[in-house]
Each structure stands twice: as structure tokens, then as C-alpha cells.
Design a protein around this motif. Structure first.
Motif, PDB file in Angstrom:
ATOM      1  N   ALA A 101       0.844  -1.186   0.000  1.00 49.83           N
ATOM      2  CA  ALA A 101       0.000   0.000   0.000  1.00 49.83           C
ATOM      3  C   ALA A 101       0.877   1.232   0.000  1.00 49.83           C
ATOM      4  CB  ALA A 101      -0.909  -0.006   1.225  1.00 49.83           C
TER       5      ALA A 101
ATOM      6  N   GLY B  65       0.509   5.195  -4.976  1.00 46.48           N
ATOM      7  CA  GLY B  65       0.339   4.166  -6.002  1.00 46.48           C
ATOM      8  C   GLY B  65      -1.081   4.123  -6.497  1.00 46.48           C
ATOM      9  N   ARG B  66      -1.360   3.054  -7.257  1.00 45.74           N
ATOM     10  CA  ARG B  66      -2.705   2.852  -7.813  1.00 45.74           C
ATOM     11  C   ARG B  66      -3.246   1.569  -7.178  1.00 45.74           C
ATOM     12  NH1 ARG B  66       0.367   4.179 -12.983  1.00 45.74           N
ATOM     13  NH2 ARG B  66      -0.084   6.383 -13.293  1.00 45.74           N
ATOM     14  N   CYS B  67      -4.326   1.687  -6.455  1.00 48.84           N
ATOM     15  CA  CYS B  67      -4.839   0.569  -5.661  1.00 48.84           C
ATOM     16  C   CYS B  67      -6.159   0.050  -6.196  1.00 48.84           C
ATOM     17  CB  CYS B  67      -5.014   0.991  -4.202  1.00 48.84           C
ATOM     18  SG  CYS B  67      -3.494   1.563  -3.429  1.00 48.84           S
ATOM     19  N   ASN B  68      -6.243  -1.274  -6.257  1.00 48.58           N
ATOM     20  CA  ASN B  68      -7.424  -1.969  -6.761  1.00 48.58           C
ATOM     21  C   ASN B  68      -8.378  -2.228  -5.609  1.00 48.58           C
ATOM     22  OD1 ASN B  68      -9.154  -4.255  -7.534  1.00 48.58           O
ATOM     23  ND2 ASN B  68      -7.873  -4.324  -9.378  1.00 48.58           N
TER      24      ASN B  68
ATOM     25  N   THR C 270      -4.921  -4.680  -3.509  1.00 46.11           N
ATOM     26  CA  THR C 270      -3.495  -4.565  -3.798  1.00 46.11           C
ATOM     27  C   THR C 270      -3.206  -3.243  -4.497  1.00 46.11           C
ATOM     28  OG1 THR C 270      -3.834  -5.734  -5.886  1.00 46.11           O
ATOM     29  CG2 THR C 270      -3.139  -7.041  -3.997  1.00 46.11           C
ATOM     30  N   CYS C 271      -1.988  -2.793  -4.305  1.00 45.11           N
ATOM     31  CA  CYS C 271      -1.609  -1.505  -4.866  1.00 45.11           C
ATOM     32  C   CYS C 271      -0.384  -1.666  -5.743  1.00 45.11           C
ATOM     33  CB  CYS C 271      -1.293  -0.500  -3.754  1.00 45.11           C
ATOM     34  SG  CYS C 271      -2.709  -0.142  -2.692  1.00 45.11           S
ATOM     35  N   GLN C 272      -0.365  -0.889  -6.790  1.00 45.08           N
ATOM     36  CA  GLN C 272       0.757  -0.872  -7.713  1.00 45.08           C
ATOM     37  C   GLN C 272       1.548   0.378  -7.375  1.00 45.08           C
ATOM     38  OE1 GLN C 272      -0.365  -0.196 -11.780  1.00 45.08           O
ATOM     39  NE2 GLN C 272       0.493  -2.124 -12.449  1.00 45.08           N
TER      40      GLN C 272
ATOM     41  N   PHE D 114      -4.210   0.319 -15.711  1.00 44.45           N
ATOM     42  CA  PHE D 114      -4.391  -0.101 -14.322  1.00 44.45           C
ATOM     43  C   PHE D 114      -5.622  -0.999 -14.198  1.00 44.45           C
ATOM     44  CE2 PHE D 114      -5.316   0.190  -9.881  1.00 44.45           C
ATOM     45  CZ  PHE D 114      -6.616   0.647  -9.744  1.00 44.45           C
TER      46      PHE D 114
ATOM     47  N   SER E  53      -3.936   6.608  -5.451  1.00 45.84           N
ATOM     48  CA  SER E  53      -4.762   6.040  -4.390  1.00 45.84           C
ATOM     49  C   SER E  53      -4.191   6.305  -3.016  1.00 45.84           C
ATOM     50  CB  SER E  53      -4.851   4.525  -4.569  1.00 45.84           C
ATOM     51  OG  SER E  53      -5.262   4.203  -5.872  1.00 45.84           O
TER      52      SER E  53
END
Lengths: 297, 199
Positions: free
Chosen positions: A26, A30-33, A38-40, B103, B186
Motif C-alpha cells: 500500500a 500508487g494505484r490501488c485496486n 493490492t496496490c501498484q 491499471f 490512491s
């Protein structure tokens, strides 16, 4: 002995790798689903793309013509696109400015014009700001500057209005009380660098003026970014550069919609040349304005 | 006007000033108008007012279109996650682009590769407007995936035991006549208290 040292170092290295705690998936940046949680994070972003995504419009590819037959034609096409972009941008800006005026003309929408040529276009045609030669059309510093300005992401600037209604028990501004207006947010950017078709461009942006449409039929235009109201301001003091005093209440019917147009003056510099391009940004906020009665005994 | 009035006005103004910034006592009389409800920061679309300008109307339409694109993208991603497929459908491409599309597809790929399927839908708690720059709009969305279950091929519940509430800063960009979500940043949260998009 040397072997022992080497072996020991190797063992330590292995242990560090094995026992290191897993990095958090986290990352606030980032970019979180939201389905998997989960986060990228930035360092883990993969460059690969799923095969099914490789369809028209979902992935940019660089088209490079193997036999560029007419660099003059490509130059002409590029110039035409740049002109269309610049003309559209200037019309849009003029429309935005006009729309903020009290006596606005016929109701027309301000449509942004076409975007400038992007990297796909430039690289596909071998535009090269440096070197050049007959096989590689040059991009002018002005054109590179315009493209770099179009790419520049300016910070969001909110309409600053003080004193804030949140500071009093009635959560409202008051009729007859002088309000201070300013650009609430970063008002300067840069210098930052960009590269357009191989040409290095330096950019610096600054808020040059503010226009506030106060919602009561009044428009306030100020040079610069205004003066921020703080609690140290003497109650009732007028803003030195940018302010407004309402004469009519919006309550109890509702609130005034305050629209703030922030004019960014972006200076580009490339290859010894420079220029300024204006970029408008608009934000709105709702402001409840009421009447405050003071009893005198 | 009587000679005593200017003094009255000055005193009155000072008291009013103190009251408006809660800086001093005694408190003046309550206001003539009732205390209003705080302005909404959620996605309720304000109706056009008689004084709405061209730019205000354009902003309103643009924000509505951007938010609709975002909600449609989430809805389509939910549908594809229920099917367990990572396909860039026309609906997904109509509403998503650039980094956000990558994404979204990467997330669906995770499902497809593992043979997972989801049950339930995402919850968009609220959407607030962050900024407008003509071709680009900023939205902040509060997303909650807590109610989504994930099952593998054998039907076993493989829902991860992790927090799935996020404050998402979205960039929505204009592509021709369409608005598409183009980027996302995010922030995992425990709850949406204090978030601009929280209800």
C-alpha cells in the motif's frame, strides 16, 4: 581467511534477502485496486501490457515511415496542426474570459480546441529539434514551447475567501462585511524542464490575475494572486488588493456560487527564445451569505 | 444622519467582525436568517440557476460527464471481474484511457490469470470535484470494495483479508467528445471521515 570472509558476506546477503519484511503493497502514491486491495507502487509498475489490450486506441505505437518521401509535406502538416491548436487555444481563452463578464453575450459553450501534436505524431515523422537536415523536419522553439505548455500540469488553485464561514457559529459570510479573495494553493510552478522532439524547454508558471464571479452579479478582477486572509487581520479590515463586500444575502434561499478564474502566465524558454502563454483554470465554490444583526442597548 | 450614528456603526461593525471570526465576547444577537446546512461536497448535481454563466454551465456539464464516465468505468470493471475476464471492451475503452485503462486491465488480468470471479459490486461512497482545466478534470472518489467477495475456480472464497477502502484522486481527460478516466492516485484509508468525497 579470504574465503571465510567471502562466505560470511554471502551468507549475510542471503539472510538479508530472506528475512527482510515484505514491502508494503500500500503506497499512498500508487494505484490501488478496490477488489483485491493490492496496490501498484511507482517502482513496481510494469511496462508490459496484456495482449488483449493491444487493440486500436488502447496503446500508442510509434509509427516511423521507412521511406519518408516528403519532409516538406510533413512539415506543412505539423505547422497546420500547430496553428489549429494555437487558434483553438486562443479562442477558448477569450471565450472563458468573456464568460466571466457580468454582461455575458449569447449563451455559447467554450470548447477547448484540438490538442497539439503529441509524441506519437512527432516521433512517427522524425521531428527533431536538434540537428535537423533535410530528412528530419525541425520544430521551432515556439512550437516546442507551446507543446510543452500544453503538457504542463498546473496545480489546482481553489478560490480563497476569508474569513471563512467555518470560523463562525452560523457558518456563513455576512452582508456588509468585507471579504478577502485570493488564490488558495500554489501560485508559482517551476522552473521545470520538458523535452519536445529533442528540444529542451524550460517552463515557469505564475498566477498573473484572478477573476471572481461572486454570484450576486458582481465580477472582481485582481492582478496577481490576491492577499490571503489570516486570523491576524483586524476584524472588518478591507483586503488591500482583492476583495468584495456583499450587499444582499443569499440565505435562506441558498448560497452564492462563486466562480474563480485563475489566469496562469506560463513562460517557456527554448534555444535562447522565450514567450508567454496564458492558461486559464476555473474552480467554483458555494458561499452562504446571510445578514447579521447587532443589537445596541 | 444623526451625529451619534457613525460611532454606533463602528462599534457595531467591530462586534460583528469579532463574531464572524469568533474572536471576542460578548456575542452579538443571533443572525436574522436561519443557520444553513453546510454545502454538499458529494456528487449531487446543482441545478442551473438563472445567473449561471457559460463557463459555469460548461463546468457543470463537464463535471457531470466526467463523473458519469468514471461510474460507468467502475460498473464495467465490476461486470468483467464477475466474468473473470480481462478484455478491453468497447465500454471500458469508452470510459477509460491511458494509465487508468492499463491499471484497470492489470487488475482484471489478476483475476483472469488466477481463475477468480468476483461477487458483489464496488461501492462509490461519494465523488467530489477537485478542479477543472478545460480538457482535464480532477475528481476525488471514495471507493469501498469491502463487500466484494472473490471466489476461485472451485468456488472457494479467496477474498483477501485486507482493507479495501480508498480515496482515489482521479484525472479525467477529454478525448474528442468523450471524457475518460486517464489516471488514478490512491490512498488507502480506514474510513472516509474527513475525506472530501466521504458522505
Amino acid at each position: 581467511m579470504r574465503f571465510m570472509r567471502f562466505a560470511l558476506a554471502w551468507i549475510v546477503a542471503v539472510l538479508v534477502v530472506v528475512v527482510s519484511p515484505p514491502t508494503s503493497s500500500a503506497d499512498p502514491r500508487g494505484r490501488c485496486n478496490l477488489r483485491t486491495g493490492t496496490c501498484q507502487v511507482a517502482s513496481e509498475r510494469k511496462a508490459r501490457l496484456p495482449a488483449k489490450e493491444l487493440e486500436n486506441g488502447t496503446r500508442q505505437t510509434y509509427r516511423r515511415s521507412s521511406a519518408r518521401s516528403d519532409p516538406d509535406a510533413e512539415r506543412a502538416e505539423f505547422d497546420a496542426r500547430m496553428k489549429a491548436y494555437a487558434d483553438g487555444r486562443d479562442r477558448y481563452y477569450a471565450c472563458v474570459q468573456a464568460s466571466m463578464a457580468v454582461s455575458a453575450g449569447p449563451q455559447t459553450l467554450c470548447s477547448p480546441g484540438p490538442p497539439p501534436p503529441d509524441d506519437v505524431f512527432l516521433q512517427g515523422r522524425g521531428f527533431n529539434g536538434v540537428g535537423g537536415g533535410p530528412a528530419a523536419p525541425l520544430i521551432t522553439p515556439g512550437q516546442a514551447g507551446a507543446i510543452a505548455v500544453a503538457r504542463l500540469r498546473l496545480p489546482t488553485v481553489a478560490p480563497g475567501i476569508g474569513p471563512s464561514p467555518d470560523l463562525n457559529r452560523w457558518n456563513m459570510a455576512a452582508v456588509g462585511y468585507p471579504l478577502w479573495l485570493w488564490a488558495d494553493g500554489p501560485t508559482q510552478v517551476g522552473p521545470v524542464s520538458d523535452s519536445v522532439a529533442g528540444l529542451s524547454v524550460s517552463l515557469q508558471a505564475k498566477v498573473s490575475s484572478l477573476t471572481f464571479r461572486m454570484g450576486d452579479g458582481t465580477v472582481v478582477t485582481c492582478q496577481g494572486d490576491g492577499d490571503e486572509w489570516t486570523k491576524s487581520v483586524e476584524p472588518g479590515a478591507k483586503a488591500p488588493t482583492c476583495g468584495h463586500t456583499y450587499t444582499k444575502a443569499s440565505l435562506p434561499k441558498g448560497t452564492y456560487t462563486v466562480t474563480a478564474l485563475t489566469n496562469w502566465a506560463v513562460t517557456w524558454t527554448a534555444n535562447g527564445q522565450s514567450g508567454v502563454i496564458n492558461v486559464p483554470a476555473v474552480q467554483t465554490t458555494e458561499l452562504p451569505v446571510g445578514e447579521l444583526q447587532v443589537l445596541v442597548r | 444622519m444623526a451625529r451619534g450614528v457613525p460611532g454606533f456603526v463602528r462599534i457595531g461593525a467591530a462586534l460583528a467582525g469579532c463574531a464572524l471570526v469568533a474572536a471576542c465576547t460578548p456575542d452579538p444577537a443571533p443572525p436574522a436568517t436561519p443557520t444553513p446546512a453546510p454545502p454538499s461536497t458529494t456528487s449531487a448535481t446543482p441545478s442551473a440557476t438563472p445567473t449561471e454563466t457559460d463557463i459555469e454551465r460548461q463546468q457543470r456539464l463537464d463535471f457531470e460527464a466526467a463523473e458519469n464516465a468514471y461510474r460507468a468505468s467502475i460498473s464495467e470493471q465490476d461486470r468483467l471481474a464477475r466474468l473473470g475476464t480481462a478484455t478491453a471492451t468497447p465500454e471500458l475503452k469508452r470510459t477509460s484511457a491511458d494509465e487508468y485503462l492499463k491499471f484497470a486491465l492489470a487488475g482484471l488480468e489478476e483475476f483472469e490469470d488466477a481463475g477468480w470471479r468476483s461477487q458483489g459490486d464496488s461501492t462509490i461512497v461519494g465523488v467530489s470535484r477537485r478542479g477543472w482545466q478545460g480538457r482535464r478534470i480532477g475528481l476525488t472518489a471514495c471507493e469501498d470494495g469491502s463487500s466484494i467477495k472473490i471466489r476461485d475456480k472451485s468456488g472457494r472464497d479467496v477474498t483477501p483479508d485486507v482493507g479495501r477502502k480508498f480515496v482515489q484522486d482521479l484525472t479525467v481527460s477529454r478525448f474528442g467528445d468523450l471524457w475518460k478516466v486517464s489516471d488514478i492516485k490512491s490512498k488507502p484509508v480506514n474510513d472516509f471521515k474527513g475525506a472530501p468525497c466521504g458522505s
